[in-house]
Write a protein that holds these residues in place. Structure first.
Motif, mmCIF file in Angstrom:
data_model
loop_
_atom_site.group_PDB
_atom_site.id
_atom_site.type_symbol
_atom_site.label_atom_id
_atom_site.label_comp_id
_atom_site.label_asym_id
_atom_site.label_seq_id
_atom_site.Cartn_x
_atom_site.Cartn_y
_atom_site.Cartn_z
ATOM 1 N N VAL A 139 0.797 -1.174 0.036
ATOM 2 C CA VAL A 139 0.112 -0.036 0.000
ATOM 3 C C VAL A 139 0.681 1.189 0.039
ATOM 4 N N GLY A 140 2.103 1.133 0.359
ATOM 5 C CA GLY A 140 2.979 2.407 0.035
ATOM 6 C C GLY A 140 2.958 2.954 1.671
ATOM 7 N N ALA A 141 4.002 3.829 1.831
ATOM 8 C CA ALA A 141 4.201 4.456 3.034
ATOM 9 C C ALA A 141 3.075 5.441 3.445
ATOM 10 N N VAL A 142 2.292 6.235 2.406
ATOM 11 C CA VAL A 142 1.282 6.954 2.772
ATOM 12 C C VAL A 142 0.011 6.403 2.771
ATOM 13 N N SER A 143 -0.306 5.770 3.844
ATOM 14 C CA SER A 143 -1.655 4.890 3.898
ATOM 15 C C SER A 143 -1.915 4.757 5.396
ATOM 16 N N GLU A 144 -3.050 4.557 5.523
ATOM 17 C CA GLU A 144 -3.672 4.285 6.806
ATOM 18 C C GLU A 144 -2.974 2.939 7.546
ATOM 19 N N ASP A 145 -2.619 1.849 6.582
ATOM 20 C CA ASP A 145 -2.190 0.680 7.202
ATOM 21 C C ASP A 145 -0.750 0.859 7.868
ATOM 22 N N VAL A 146 -0.026 1.640 7.092
ATOM 23 C CA VAL A 146 1.240 2.169 7.706
ATOM 24 C C VAL A 146 1.306 2.893 8.837
ATOM 25 N N ALA A 147 0.215 3.905 8.862
ATOM 26 C CA ALA A 147 0.100 4.735 10.024
ATOM 27 C C ALA A 147 -0.187 4.015 11.165
ATOM 28 N N ARG A 148 -1.134 2.938 11.085
ATOM 29 C CA ARG A 148 -1.495 2.107 12.271
ATOM 30 C C ARG A 148 -0.034 1.189 12.774
ATOM 31 N N GLU A 149 0.509 0.713 11.694
ATOM 32 C CA GLU A 149 1.802 -0.012 12.117
ATOM 33 C C GLU A 149 2.716 0.875 12.745
ATOM 34 N N MET A 150 2.843 2.198 12.411
ATOM 35 C CA MET A 150 3.800 3.119 12.819
ATOM 36 C C MET A 150 3.139 3.302 14.499
ATOM 37 N N ALA A 151 2.094 3.743 14.622
ATOM 38 C CA ALA A 151 1.451 4.147 16.074
ATOM 39 C C ALA A 151 1.555 2.859 16.720
ATOM 40 N N ASP A 152 1.330 1.703 16.413
ATOM 41 C CA ASP A 152 1.307 0.350 17.219
ATOM 42 C C ASP A 152 2.985 0.097 17.368
ATOM 43 N N GLY A 153 3.796 0.475 16.447
ATOM 44 C CA GLY A 153 5.321 0.320 16.822
ATOM 45 C C GLY A 153 5.858 1.104 17.798
ATOM 46 N N ALA A 154 5.353 2.325 17.854
ATOM 47 C CA ALA A 154 5.713 3.427 18.826
ATOM 48 C C ALA A 154 5.408 2.937 20.225
ATOM 49 N N LEU A 155 4.180 2.335 20.337
ATOM 50 C CA LEU A 155 3.595 2.029 21.393
ATOM 51 C C LEU A 155 4.369 0.452 21.929
ATOM 52 N N ALA A 156 4.848 -0.215 20.973
ATOM 53 C CA ALA A 156 5.574 -1.512 21.505
ATOM 54 C C ALA A 156 6.848 -1.302 21.860
ATOM 55 N N HIS A 157 7.623 0.022 21.320
ATOM 56 C CA HIS A 157 9.045 0.103 21.299
ATOM 57 C C HIS A 157 9.376 1.391 22.350
ATOM 58 N N ALA A 158 8.249 2.007 23.363
ATOM 59 C CA ALA A 158 8.480 2.910 24.179
ATOM 60 C C ALA A 158 7.386 2.456 25.542
ATOM 61 N N PRO A 159 7.994 2.766 26.529
ATOM 62 C CA PRO A 159 7.206 2.620 27.808
ATOM 63 C C PRO A 159 6.071 3.592 27.907
ATOM 64 N N VAL A 160 5.296 3.801 27.193
ATOM 65 C CA VAL A 160 4.176 4.772 26.923
ATOM 66 C C VAL A 160 2.906 4.336 26.770
ATOM 67 N N GLU A 161 1.612 4.984 26.919
ATOM 68 C CA GLU A 161 0.519 4.452 26.745
ATOM 69 C C GLU A 161 -0.425 5.121 25.696
ATOM 70 N N LEU A 162 0.363 6.125 25.043
ATOM 71 C CA LEU A 162 -0.432 6.770 24.087
ATOM 72 C C LEU A 162 0.808 7.067 23.016
ATOM 73 N N ALA A 163 0.404 6.859 21.652
ATOM 74 C CA ALA A 163 1.187 7.276 20.519
ATOM 75 C C ALA A 163 0.521 7.750 19.283
ATOM 76 N N VAL A 164 1.038 8.609 18.826
ATOM 77 C CA VAL A 164 0.549 9.220 17.465
ATOM 78 C C VAL A 164 1.431 8.950 16.185
ATOM 79 N N SER A 165 0.928 8.735 15.012
ATOM 80 C CA SER A 165 1.842 8.566 14.151
ATOM 81 C C SER A 165 1.279 9.584 12.755
ATOM 82 N N ILE A 166 2.240 10.154 12.143
ATOM 83 C CA ILE A 166 1.810 10.658 10.716
ATOM 84 C C ILE A 166 3.048 10.370 9.633
ATOM 85 N N THR A 167 2.078 10.079 8.670
ATOM 86 C CA THR A 167 2.849 9.717 7.206
ATOM 87 C C THR A 167 2.227 10.303 6.240
#
Length: 156
Positions: free
Chosen positions: A69-97
């Protein structure tokens, strides 16, 4: 316009820490959050993942998703936000592409920006905003403001 100090206060009161995962904004959201004195007890980190390789290495975005789907897609935005949540000790993450410009295509026009919002214990949400051909600086600013709005809503 989001009152960033109020956003941080609400996160602090809720015991939330925040991470950002940014592509086309290049760290503007993290910068806006950390412009406020005392933000270090709320803001944990910002991932600036401009390249697809960085998205994969730092956030765990799937090569298959990027190819499909390419980098500019909701699928990638979802994976980015989920990845930030998984790779940081946080409760909330926002992503932008997105495509700040100049350029774009008939399928992915200039001004299209996809957002993801991941909150511990909830389903990650995504959305796409068509800011239009505003010029690179204005699209990036609008995307930053929208991401801050998403964070503020998540803390309401």
């Amino acid at each position: 316009m989001v009152d960033v100090a109020s956003l941080l206060a609400r996160a602090r009161n809720a015991g939330y820490r925040i991470a950002t995962a940014e592509s086309c904004t290049g760290g503007m959201v993290a910068a806006a959050l950390t412009d406020i004195a005392g933000s270090s007890d709320v803001v944990d980190r910002g991932f600036v993942t401009y390249s697809n390789e960085a998205k994969q290495q730092m956030l765990g975005v799937s090569a298959e998703t990027l190819d499909r789907v390419g980098a500019v897609s909701e699928d990638v935005a979802r994976e980015m936000a989920d990845g930030a949540l998984a790779h940081a000790p946080v409760e909330l993450a926002v992503s932008i592409t997105g495509i700040a410009g100049p350029g774009g295509s008939e399928f992915k026009p200039e001004g299209r920006v996809c957002f993801g919002l991941a909150k511990k214990g909830q389903v990650t949400t995504t959305e796409t905003v068509e800011f239009g051909v505003l010029g690179r600086a204005r699209v990036r600013r609008a995307a930053c403001d929208h991401a801050l709005t998403l964070l503020a809503r998540a803390l309401s």
